[in-house]
Scaffold this motif. Structure first.
Motif, mmCIF file in Angstrom:
data_model
loop_
_atom_site.group_PDB
_atom_site.id
_atom_site.type_symbol
_atom_site.label_atom_id
_atom_site.label_comp_id
_atom_site.label_asym_id
_atom_site.label_seq_id
_atom_site.Cartn_x
_atom_site.Cartn_y
_atom_site.Cartn_z
ATOM 1 N N ALA A 182 -22.788 99.749 21.954
ATOM 2 C CA ALA A 182 -23.700 100.457 21.069
ATOM 3 C C ALA A 182 -22.965 101.512 20.235
ATOM 4 N N PHE A 183 -22.027 102.204 20.873
ATOM 5 C CA PHE A 183 -21.168 103.178 20.192
ATOM 6 C C PHE A 183 -19.736 102.669 20.351
ATOM 7 N N TYR A 184 -19.087 102.369 19.227
ATOM 8 C CA TYR A 184 -17.775 101.725 19.295
ATOM 9 C C TYR A 184 -16.704 102.591 18.638
ATOM 10 N N PHE A 185 -15.854 103.199 19.469
ATOM 11 C CA PHE A 185 -14.695 103.952 18.983
ATOM 12 C C PHE A 185 -13.494 103.009 19.036
ATOM 13 N N GLY A 186 -13.415 102.136 18.077
ATOM 14 C CA GLY A 186 -12.360 101.129 18.061
ATOM 15 C C GLY A 186 -12.371 100.365 16.759
ATOM 16 N N THR A 234 -22.255 114.008 23.141
ATOM 17 C CA THR A 234 -23.292 114.618 23.967
ATOM 18 C C THR A 234 -24.684 114.089 23.658
ATOM 19 N N ASN A 235 -25.479 113.953 24.714
ATOM 20 C CA ASN A 235 -26.913 113.646 24.600
ATOM 21 C C ASN A 235 -27.218 112.352 23.839
ATOM 22 N N GLY A 243 -22.422 94.476 25.834
ATOM 23 C CA GLY A 243 -21.311 94.953 26.648
ATOM 24 C C GLY A 243 -21.604 96.318 27.231
ATOM 25 N N SER A 244 -20.909 97.311 26.762
ATOM 26 C CA SER A 244 -21.057 98.674 27.271
ATOM 27 C C SER A 244 -21.850 99.529 26.289
ATOM 28 N N GLY A 245 -22.367 100.616 26.804
ATOM 29 C CA GLY A 245 -23.036 101.554 25.912
ATOM 30 C C GLY A 245 -22.052 102.240 24.985
ATOM 31 N N CYS A 258 -25.341 111.902 28.643
ATOM 32 C CA CYS A 258 -25.650 110.664 27.930
ATOM 33 C C CYS A 258 -26.353 109.684 28.864
ATOM 34 N N GLU A 259 -27.073 108.729 28.290
ATOM 35 C CA GLU A 259 -27.781 107.718 29.067
ATOM 36 C C GLU A 259 -27.447 106.344 28.546
ATOM 37 N N VAL A 260 -27.253 105.400 29.480
ATOM 38 C CA VAL A 260 -27.030 103.998 29.135
ATOM 39 C C VAL A 260 -27.913 103.149 30.038
#
Length: 261
Positions: A182-186, A234-235, A243-245, A258-260
């Motif tokens: 959902a959030f991709y630092f890549g 944050t939050n 895959g992953s959150g 944070c929530e996943v």
């Protein structure tokens, strides 16, 4: 579609523009992006809705755009650019073949289009929501700015500190790739000197390009241990991701409240 500058809203090379804003508006069925911020700083994009958009939606173009506010916006039903058969859909491994700029794909990163495309984290990103796309929020790695700012900016976008990344939500995304998130630092966007200097995007894991945020960016562009910065995340919330959150190949993050799901 796929025409530079043909966007529903385009802040183009305005420099510092604290009086500029795009608020309380909607973008529906756009063939190319929703709001493009290009070479412009200190603007506000807030409380907008974008639905059924091709390519990256809320879009920081060259990697030099800083001190902007993106807040309480929605981006949903985002479509990837897949102009030919060789595409990253349903890829299983961590690495994915590179994509290059062409007449059919001006920005190669659009094969991994997301609602939010943040090429420089020195911005305030809070209260936004994303649905669909390769990921909800894409934070690609740029060692150097691209486009018209390629030779005009000293700092590496991949080394700057964030302002705010807080209270965002992403869902129903990341289904195109087993390591989708959902959030991709890549993903890395760069000019490939071994291939006629063409603009190239590496969607998957590429350890030749890593994020290296620093408390202070030195002239030699080296970030020693005493100078390392950890990105505050944050939050934020993610759910219904293949895959992953959150996926980051570089680390150096502080993840708080944070929530996943």
């Amino acid at each position: 579609t796929n025409l530079v500058g043909r966007y529903p809203m385009h802040f183009h090379l305005l420099g510092e523009c604290p009086e500029c804003y795009f608020r309380d508006s909607s973008v529906h069925r756009s063939y190319y992006r929703c709001v493009a911020i290009h070479g412009t700083n200190n603007i506000t994009v807030s409380e907008n809705v974008a639905f059924d958009v091709r390519g990256f939606c809320y879009y920081l173009e060259d990697g030099v755009e800083m001190h902007n506010v993106l807040s309480y916006n929605l981006g949903a039903f985002i479509h990837l650019f897949v102009p030919y058969g060789d595409n990253p859909r349903r890829s299983g491994g961590q690495t994915i073949p590179n994509f290059t700029s062409s007449d059919e794909l001006l920005l190669p990163a659009d094969v991994a289009a997301s609602a939010f495309y943040i090429t420089n984290i020195r911005n305030s990103i809070y209260g936004n929501a994303a649905s669909g796309g390769w990921s909800g929020f894409a934070f690609p790695i740029l060692y150097d700015p691209i486009g018209q700012h390629r030779f005009t900016y000293a700092d590496r976008p991949s080394m700057v500190q964030e302002l705010v990344i807080d209270g965002n939500t992403a869902h129903s995304t990341g289904f195109w790739w087993n390591h989708g998130s959902a959030f991709y630092f890549g993903g890395a966007l760069f000019y490939d000197s071994s291939n006629n200097d063409v603009l190239t995007y590496s969607p998957g894991r590429n350890q030749d390009f890593t994020r290296d945020p620093c408390k202070e960016i030195r002239p030699d562009r080296k970030c020693w241990n005493w100078n390392e910065h950890y990105i505050r995340f944050t939050n934020n919330k993610a759910f219904l991701s293949r895959g992953s959150g959150l996926n980051s190949w570089s680390g150096r993050m502080e993840i708080d409240r944070c929530e996943v799901h």
